[in-house]
Design a protein around this motif. Structure first.
Motif, PDB file in Angstrom:
ATOM      1  N   ASP A  39       0.814  -1.221   0.000  1.00  0.00           N
ATOM      2  CA  ASP A  39       0.000   0.000   0.000  1.00  0.00           C
ATOM      3  C   ASP A  39       0.853   1.278   0.000  1.00  0.00           C
ATOM      4  O   ASP A  39       0.406   2.342   0.415  1.00  0.00           O
ATOM      5  N   ALA A  40       2.065   1.191  -0.506  1.00  0.00           N
ATOM      6  CA  ALA A  40       2.987   2.332  -0.520  1.00  0.00           C
ATOM      7  C   ALA A  40       2.440   3.490  -1.347  1.00  0.00           C
ATOM      8  O   ALA A  40       1.647   3.295  -2.274  1.00  0.00           O
ATOM      9  N   VAL A  41       2.903   4.693  -0.997  1.00  0.00           N
ATOM     10  CA  VAL A  41       2.561   5.905  -1.741  1.00  0.00           C
ATOM     11  C   VAL A  41       3.853   6.614  -2.103  1.00  0.00           C
ATOM     12  O   VAL A  41       4.717   6.833  -1.240  1.00  0.00           O
ATOM     13  N   GLY A  51      -0.004   2.456  -4.153  1.00  0.00           N
ATOM     14  CA  GLY A  51      -0.025   1.010  -4.260  1.00  0.00           C
ATOM     15  C   GLY A  51       1.122   0.480  -5.094  1.00  0.00           C
ATOM     16  O   GLY A  51       1.620   1.148  -6.001  1.00  0.00           O
ATOM     17  N   LEU A  52       1.535  -0.721  -4.767  1.00  0.00           N
ATOM     18  CA  LEU A  52       2.669  -1.339  -5.455  1.00  0.00           C
ATOM     19  C   LEU A  52       2.411  -1.504  -6.943  1.00  0.00           C
ATOM     20  O   LEU A  52       3.312  -1.301  -7.760  1.00  0.00           O
ATOM     21  N   ALA A  53       1.193  -1.833  -7.327  1.00  0.00           N
ATOM     22  CA  ALA A  53       0.892  -2.005  -8.751  1.00  0.00           C
ATOM     23  C   ALA A  53       1.131  -0.709  -9.525  1.00  0.00           C
ATOM     24  O   ALA A  53       1.721  -0.723 -10.614  1.00  0.00           O
ATOM     25  N   ALA A  54       0.707   0.424  -8.988  1.00  0.00           N
ATOM     26  CA  ALA A  54       0.912   1.711  -9.664  1.00  0.00           C
ATOM     27  C   ALA A  54       2.393   2.068  -9.724  1.00  0.00           C
ATOM     28  O   ALA A  54       2.868   2.627 -10.717  1.00  0.00           O
ATOM     29  N   ILE A  55       3.124   1.752  -8.660  1.00  0.00           N
ATOM     30  CA  ILE A  55       4.566   2.031  -8.641  1.00  0.00           C
ATOM     31  C   ILE A  55       5.281   1.156  -9.663  1.00  0.00           C
ATOM     32  O   ILE A  55       6.167   1.627 -10.386  1.00  0.00           O
ATOM     33  N   ARG A  56       4.887  -0.100  -9.766  1.00  0.00           N
ATOM     34  CA  ARG A  56       5.469  -0.992 -10.785  1.00  0.00           C
ATOM     35  C   ARG A  56       5.239  -0.430 -12.184  1.00  0.00           C
ATOM     36  O   ARG A  56       6.138  -0.438 -13.021  1.00  0.00           O
ATOM     37  N   GLU A  57       4.005   0.042 -12.441  1.00  0.00           N
ATOM     38  CA  GLU A  57       3.698   0.627 -13.747  1.00  0.00           C
ATOM     39  C   GLU A  57       4.593   1.817 -14.049  1.00  0.00           C
ATOM     40  O   GLU A  57       5.087   1.969 -15.163  1.00  0.00           O
ATOM     41  N   LEU A  58       4.797   2.666 -13.053  1.00  0.00           N
ATOM     42  CA  LEU A  58       5.653   3.837 -13.217  1.00  0.00           C
ATOM     43  C   LEU A  58       7.074   3.429 -13.596  1.00  0.00           C
ATOM     44  O   LEU A  58       7.654   3.945 -14.547  1.00  0.00           O
ATOM     45  N   VAL A  59       7.628   2.479 -12.871  1.00  0.00           N
ATOM     46  CA  VAL A  59       9.026   2.088 -13.085  1.00  0.00           C
ATOM     47  C   VAL A  59       9.216   1.322 -14.388  1.00  0.00           C
ATOM     48  O   VAL A  59      10.227   1.496 -15.068  1.00  0.00           O
ATOM     49  N   THR A  84       9.205   1.338  12.638  1.00  0.00           N
ATOM     50  CA  THR A  84       9.195   2.371  11.608  1.00  0.00           C
ATOM     51  C   THR A  84      10.594   2.947  11.462  1.00  0.00           C
ATOM     52  O   THR A  84      11.422   2.859  12.368  1.00  0.00           O
ATOM     53  N   ALA A  85      10.847   3.537  10.316  1.00  0.00           N
ATOM     54  CA  ALA A  85      12.167   4.108  10.053  1.00  0.00           C
ATOM     55  C   ALA A  85      12.026   5.270   9.077  1.00  0.00           C
ATOM     56  O   ALA A  85      11.069   5.337   8.306  1.00  0.00           O
ATOM     57  N   SER A  86      12.996   6.160   9.123  1.00  0.00           N
ATOM     58  CA  SER A  86      13.066   7.236   8.136  1.00  0.00           C
ATOM     59  C   SER A  86      14.321   7.008   7.297  1.00  0.00           C
ATOM     60  O   SER A  86      15.311   6.443   7.762  1.00  0.00           O
ATOM     61  N   LEU A  87      14.238   7.453   6.064  1.00  0.00           N
ATOM     62  CA  LEU A  87      15.334   7.262   5.123  1.00  0.00           C
ATOM     63  C   LEU A  87      15.434   8.507   4.266  1.00  0.00           C
ATOM     64  O   LEU A  87      14.432   8.936   3.669  1.00  0.00           O
ATOM     65  N   ARG A 122      10.034  -2.433   4.322  1.00  0.00           N
ATOM     66  CA  ARG A 122       9.520  -1.982   3.035  1.00  0.00           C
ATOM     67  C   ARG A 122       9.244  -0.486   3.113  1.00  0.00           C
ATOM     68  O   ARG A 122       8.834   0.025   4.151  1.00  0.00           O
ATOM     69  N   ILE A 123       9.436   0.202   1.997  1.00  0.00           N
ATOM     70  CA  ILE A 123       9.121   1.627   1.931  1.00  0.00           C
ATOM     71  C   ILE A 123       7.604   1.775   1.910  1.00  0.00           C
ATOM     72  O   ILE A 123       6.926   1.177   1.066  1.00  0.00           O
ATOM     73  N   ALA A 124       7.081   2.577   2.841  1.00  0.00           N
ATOM     74  CA  ALA A 124       5.643   2.813   2.929  1.00  0.00           C
ATOM     75  C   ALA A 124       5.257   4.125   2.247  1.00  0.00           C
ATOM     76  O   ALA A 124       4.199   4.212   1.614  1.00  0.00           O
TER      77      ALA A 124
END
Length: 138
Positions: A39-41, A51-59, A84-87, A122-124
């Motif tokens: 559910d990443a943004v 969502g991961l599907a939209a991110i996959r499409e972008l890449v 949680t973590a920051s990057l 995972r990156i959220a």
């Protein structure tokens, strides 16, 4: 080391960015599932992707004229607290066509929040912000 070892967590979170830049430069090398949460943004100059599907499409979308990229990342700072973590990092992205000199370069700031999942970190949420362009846009 335990699953909550702060040093191990920091290394694993920082590794997400390395995996990401390798995937961006070679989209056929993976599917992003080991990088992004389901559910990443992602917010970038190209838009907001949910969502991961939209991110996959972008890449994996075909790039104009077969354009390729090479990412150089520095100043990576990963800090974790619990699950949680920051990057944050700076990235220079070079755009080129195979066998030819680069025609465009962009300096970016990458900021993200990561979450510990049953499958690892995972990156959220991620935000990519341009800092400079060469050549400058018209």
């Amino acid at each position: 080391m335990s699953a909550t070892d702060p040093l191990r967590d920091r290394l694993e979170v920082a590794d997400l960015l390395t995996r990401l830049t390798h995937w961006l430069d070679d989209p056929e090398a993976g599917d992003g599932g080991a990088i992004y949460a389901e559910d990443a943004v992602v917010r970038s100059p190209r838009g907001r992707f949910e969502g991961l599907a939209a991110i996959r499409e972008l890449v994996t979308a075909p790039r104009p004229g077969g354009e390729l990229t090479q990412h150089f990342t520095s100043d990576v700072l990963a800090e974790s607290e619990g699950d949680t973590a920051s990057l944050t990092a700076h990235t220079v992205t070079v755009f080129f066509h195979a066998g030819r000199a680069p025609h465009r370069t962009v300096g970016l700031r990458f900021a993200a929040t990561a979450a510990r999942t049953p499958d690892g970190w995972r990156i959220a949420r991620a935000e990519i912000t341009p800092q400079w362009f060469s050549p400058a846009p018209a």
